[in-house]
Enzyme design. Structure first.
Site, PDB file in Angstrom:
ATOM      1  N   ASP A 197       0.827  -1.207   0.000  1.00 16.47           N
ATOM      2  CA  ASP A 197       0.000   0.000   0.000  1.00 16.47           C
ATOM      3  C   ASP A 197       0.860   1.255   0.000  1.00 16.47           C
ATOM      4  OD1 ASP A 197      -3.027  -1.086   0.927  1.00 16.47           O
ATOM      5  OD2 ASP A 197      -1.361  -2.371   1.448  1.00 16.47           O
ATOM      6  N   ASP A 224      -1.568  -2.594  -4.155  1.00 15.91           N
ATOM      7  CA  ASP A 224      -1.877  -1.169  -3.991  1.00 15.91           C
ATOM      8  C   ASP A 224      -0.612  -0.337  -4.164  1.00 15.91           C
ATOM      9  OD1 ASP A 224      -4.460  -1.916  -3.636  1.00 15.91           O
ATOM     10  OD2 ASP A 224      -4.685  -1.086  -1.626  1.00 15.91           O
ATOM     11  N   TYR A 227      -2.116   4.156  -6.213  1.00 16.02           N
ATOM     12  CA  TYR A 227      -3.346   4.866  -5.836  1.00 16.02           C
ATOM     13  C   TYR A 227      -3.744   5.893  -6.894  1.00 16.02           C
ATOM     14  CZ  TYR A 227      -3.281   2.550  -1.364  1.00 16.02           C
ATOM     15  OH  TYR A 227      -3.303   1.591  -0.390  1.00 16.02           O
ATOM     16  N   ASN A 281      -6.550  -4.056  -4.587  1.00 15.45           N
ATOM     17  CA  ASN A 281      -7.836  -3.520  -5.040  1.00 15.45           C
ATOM     18  C   ASN A 281      -7.690  -2.192  -5.762  1.00 15.45           C
ATOM     19  OD1 ASN A 281      -7.211  -2.854  -2.174  1.00 15.45           O
ATOM     20  ND2 ASN A 281      -8.925  -1.432  -2.432  1.00 15.45           N
ATOM     21  N   HIS A 363      -2.692  -9.645  -1.378  1.00 13.39           N
ATOM     22  CA  HIS A 363      -2.962  -8.296  -0.873  1.00 13.39           C
ATOM     23  C   HIS A 363      -3.766  -8.238   0.430  1.00 13.39           C
ATOM     24  CE1 HIS A 363      -3.355  -4.013  -0.825  1.00 13.39           C
ATOM     25  NE2 HIS A 363      -4.661  -4.053  -0.975  1.00 13.39           N
ATOM     26  N   HIS A 373     -11.171  -3.450   7.171  1.00 15.34           N
ATOM     27  CA  HIS A 373     -11.089  -4.705   6.410  1.00 15.34           C
ATOM     28  C   HIS A 373     -11.199  -5.948   7.286  1.00 15.34           C
ATOM     29  CE1 HIS A 373     -10.129  -2.180   3.048  1.00 15.34           C
ATOM     30  NE2 HIS A 373      -9.009  -1.758   3.603  1.00 15.34           N
ATOM     31  N   HIS A 400      -3.115  -4.091   2.507  1.00 11.97           N
ATOM     32  CA  HIS A 400      -4.536  -3.719   2.561  1.00 11.97           C
ATOM     33  C   HIS A 400      -4.900  -2.923   3.817  1.00 11.97           C
ATOM     34  CE1 HIS A 400      -8.361  -3.884   0.642  1.00 11.97           C
ATOM     35  NE2 HIS A 400      -8.949  -4.734   1.479  1.00 11.97           N
ATOM     36  N   VAL A 401      -4.574  -3.430   4.984  1.00 14.27           N
ATOM     37  CA  VAL A 401      -4.779  -2.689   6.236  1.00 14.27           C
ATOM     38  C   VAL A 401      -3.583  -1.765   6.412  1.00 14.27           C
ATOM     39  CG1 VAL A 401      -5.031  -2.850   8.732  1.00 14.27           C
ATOM     40  CG2 VAL A 401      -6.094  -4.574   7.250  1.00 14.27           C
ATOM     41  N   HIS A 402      -3.840  -0.475   6.589  1.00 15.87           N
ATOM     42  CA  HIS A 402      -2.762   0.512   6.580  1.00 15.87           C
ATOM     43  C   HIS A 402      -2.124   0.641   7.963  1.00 15.87           C
ATOM     44  CE1 HIS A 402      -5.097   2.394   2.987  1.00 15.87           C
ATOM     45  NE2 HIS A 402      -4.470   1.282   2.664  1.00 15.87           N
TER      46      HIS A 402
END
Length: 582
Positions: A197, A224, A227, A281, A363, A373, A400-402
């Site tokens: 991400d 990711d 962006y 995503n 991801h 999420h 995915h989880v920031h």
């Protein structure tokens, strides 16, 4: 007698490793499962930052005409490497005419000495478009994207190369890369950077500065990337909440020049360090006629064909004694699908006596205790977890989880010494800010209608046993969550030998502090405790020799926390210990 001598030499070597680990004071997974630890966001830090603007010198095109830019390399095998780059100018507007890919050759000169190129390889090129059939949305057509595969390289060797078209002439400046060791239990990549991400904010640039400082030999990019879909097709300032800022958009737009800016910014790293990517995503990027993932599929070369996959969404590769499996969460992952069939075949071909370590990446995390999420990809877990457990995957990386989270070894939400160590590193620094809420915080448990995946079904569940029995969320940090922290950063995996790998998570705020990190642990394989369906090699010594070696070292703590005695075919008692597995 020969086997006995080999066992003694191996024991001496690994006991030395144990002493180093113990003296360093770094914990190992053998000491787990660990009591859960949480470190919340430091109040002195910002949760996020603005994207780097397109007119920033690091994102602007700095070559002319058909000279290469956005140069990146990727592993094909220990004897082959992918070289990718872009030439020509991308276009944004209406009624666009794409560039002709055949107008510029795809050529790489390479050799073992600087300035002396003994090989020339040619590849292919293409152009892609991002098209929107709605009034007011601008279209995009890329520059020419080139991919060339260098074959017949020597493993563990430094090569120098230039790419471009020598007939124009328009060749890049000289770059270099190092090929990887062949599959072997005795040779490993030195430092593997793991990033998720990332985006392109000031936090992202700090992450990459820190990665460069840590000098990796390879990069795992777990989805990711840019962006670009946080922007209108007209560019401008990105939105951290696209639907909030653009509620009337007929489709989730993307500003494709962000991909070009990202490629230019990353070139300082990716032109010499292989970057292995998997889709997230934010790479979906829907456009006309239901087309998705066009930029991701066009811009990156991955070893899909080399690994028997017919899709760039999932593939595998070896780097020394590590077999990497890259899985797609946004394509069919059901047990009846093509990806699962490929995965089963790929795992069945892994020889753990050659590649002892098995590392997987995709991801969205299966194990996650943040509100963001939470349980989002339960359907994927239910389809695929069994086979990964069966083949004894050692480590799983996701984004995915920031934020950051490392799990205890777990299988089916139950602590299990044979389960993988799941690690979430979706903390690269993107525009959507760091996640700070945990599902077990009062009032922060998502509803069952939240966290709907962008692909696949919904399989949210209430726990059937344990401390969270009958509940959707735990009321405290789950026992399978060993450490979690809301900070930006990246990780480094250093495989020491066939048994030990050092994992270090580096926080961005520690960039310029010597020997500073957020989390560190030795991940230890235990093939004697967790036999696999694939091949392993074991060594057995008589128990008195083994006990002498271990006690004389005064370091019985690490790989031999217990000695398993068994009776061999000749009727003698023998001892089996994790130090004897390679």
């Amino acid at each position: 007698m020969k086997d006995l001598k080999s066992g003694i030499l191996l024991t001496t070597f690994l006991v030395t490793t144990v002493m180093v680990v113990t003296e360093a004071g770094i914990p190992t997974t053998l000491e787990g499962p660990f009591e859960p630890v949480t470190r919340r966001l430091d109040s002195s830090l910002r949760r996020g930052s603005d994207d780097v603007p397109m007119d920033d010198p690091r994102l602007k095109k700095n070559v002319t005409l058909n000279f290469p830019e956005q140069i990146a390399i990727a592993i094909s095998s220990s004897t082959s490497m992918w070289i990718s780059w872009v030439t020509g100018d991308a276009q944004v507007g209406s009624n666009l005419t794409g560039l002709d890919p055949s107008s510029v050759a795809s050529e790489v000169w390479y050799g073992k000495k600087s300035g002396k190129y003994t090989g020339v390889a040619k590849g292919n090129s293409t152009v892609y478009s991002q098209l929107y059939p709605f009034k007011g949305l601008l279209n995009y057509t890329s520059g020419i994207i080139h991919h060339v595969r260098l074959k017949g390289l020597k493993p563990k060797t430094k090569y120098y190369y230039k790419c471009g078209d020598s007939s124009i002439p328009a060749m890049s400046e000289e770059n270099f890369f190092q090929t990887f060791p062949p599959p072997s239990p005795k040779s490993y990549p030195s430092r593997i950077a793991v990033i998720g991400d990332l985006g392109l904010t000031s936090n992202s640039t700090t992450t990459i500065d820190h990665v460069i400082q840590n000098d990796p030999s390879m990069i795992l990019m777990v989805g990711d990337l840019t962006y670009a879909n946080q922007y209108r097709t007209t560019g401008g300032k990105g939105a951290s909440c696209f639907s909030c800022s653009f509620p009337d958009a007929p489709i989730r737009e993307s500003y494709q020049p962000r991909w070009d800016g990202w490629g230019r910014f990353m070139q300082m790293l990716t032109s010499r360090v292989p970057m292995m990517v998997i889709e997230g995503n934010h790479e979906i990027e829907p456009q006309v006629a239901g087309i998705t993932f066009k930029s991701y599929l066009t811009r990156f070369a991955v070893p899909s064909e080399e690994s028997g996959s017919k899709s760039n969404f999932f593939y595998s590769f070896d780097a020394g004694g590590v077999h990497f499996i890259m899985l797609g969460a946004y394509v069919d992952y059901n047990t009846t699908g093509a990806q699962y069939a490929w995965l089963k075949k790929d795992l069945g071909q892994v020889d753990r006596s050659v590649t002892p370590w098995l590392v997987a990446a995709w991801h969205p995390p299966w194990y996650n205790s943040y509100s963001s999420h939470y349980q989002e990809f339960e359907c994927m877990r239910k389809e695929m977890e069994v086979i990964l457990y069966k083949y004894r995957v050692d480590v799983v990386f996701s984004g995915h989880v920031h934020a950051y989270e490392r799990m205890n070894k777990v299988y089916n939400y139950t602590l299990d010494p044979c389960g993988p160590v799941y690690i979430t590193v979706g903390d690269g620094g993107n525009i959507e800010e760091v996640d700070v809420d945990f599902a077990d915080d009062p009032g922060k448990c998502p509803s069952a209608g939240d966290n709907i995946p962008e692909f696949g079904g919904v399989c949210h569940l209430n726990f059937s046993s344990g401390p969270a029995k009958g509940q959707f969320c735990w009321n405290r940090q789950p026992e399978w969550s060993a450490y979690r922290e809301s900070s930006f950063g990246h990780g480094i995996l250093e495989v020491v030998n066939s048994t030990y790998a050092l994992w270090t998570w580096h926080r961005n705020q520690d960039t310029y502090k010597d020997d500073s990190h957020g989390d560190q642990i030795y991940i230890v394989r235990q093939p004697e405790l967790c036999p696999t369906v694939s091949k392993v090699i074991s060594y057995a010594l008589t128990s008195n020799i083994l006990m002498f070696l271990l006690f004389s070292s005064r370091q019985m703590l690490i790989p031999c926390s217990q000695i398993n005695l068994y009776v061999s075919a000749d009727g003698n008692k023998k001892a089996l210990c994790s130090t004897f597995f390679t």
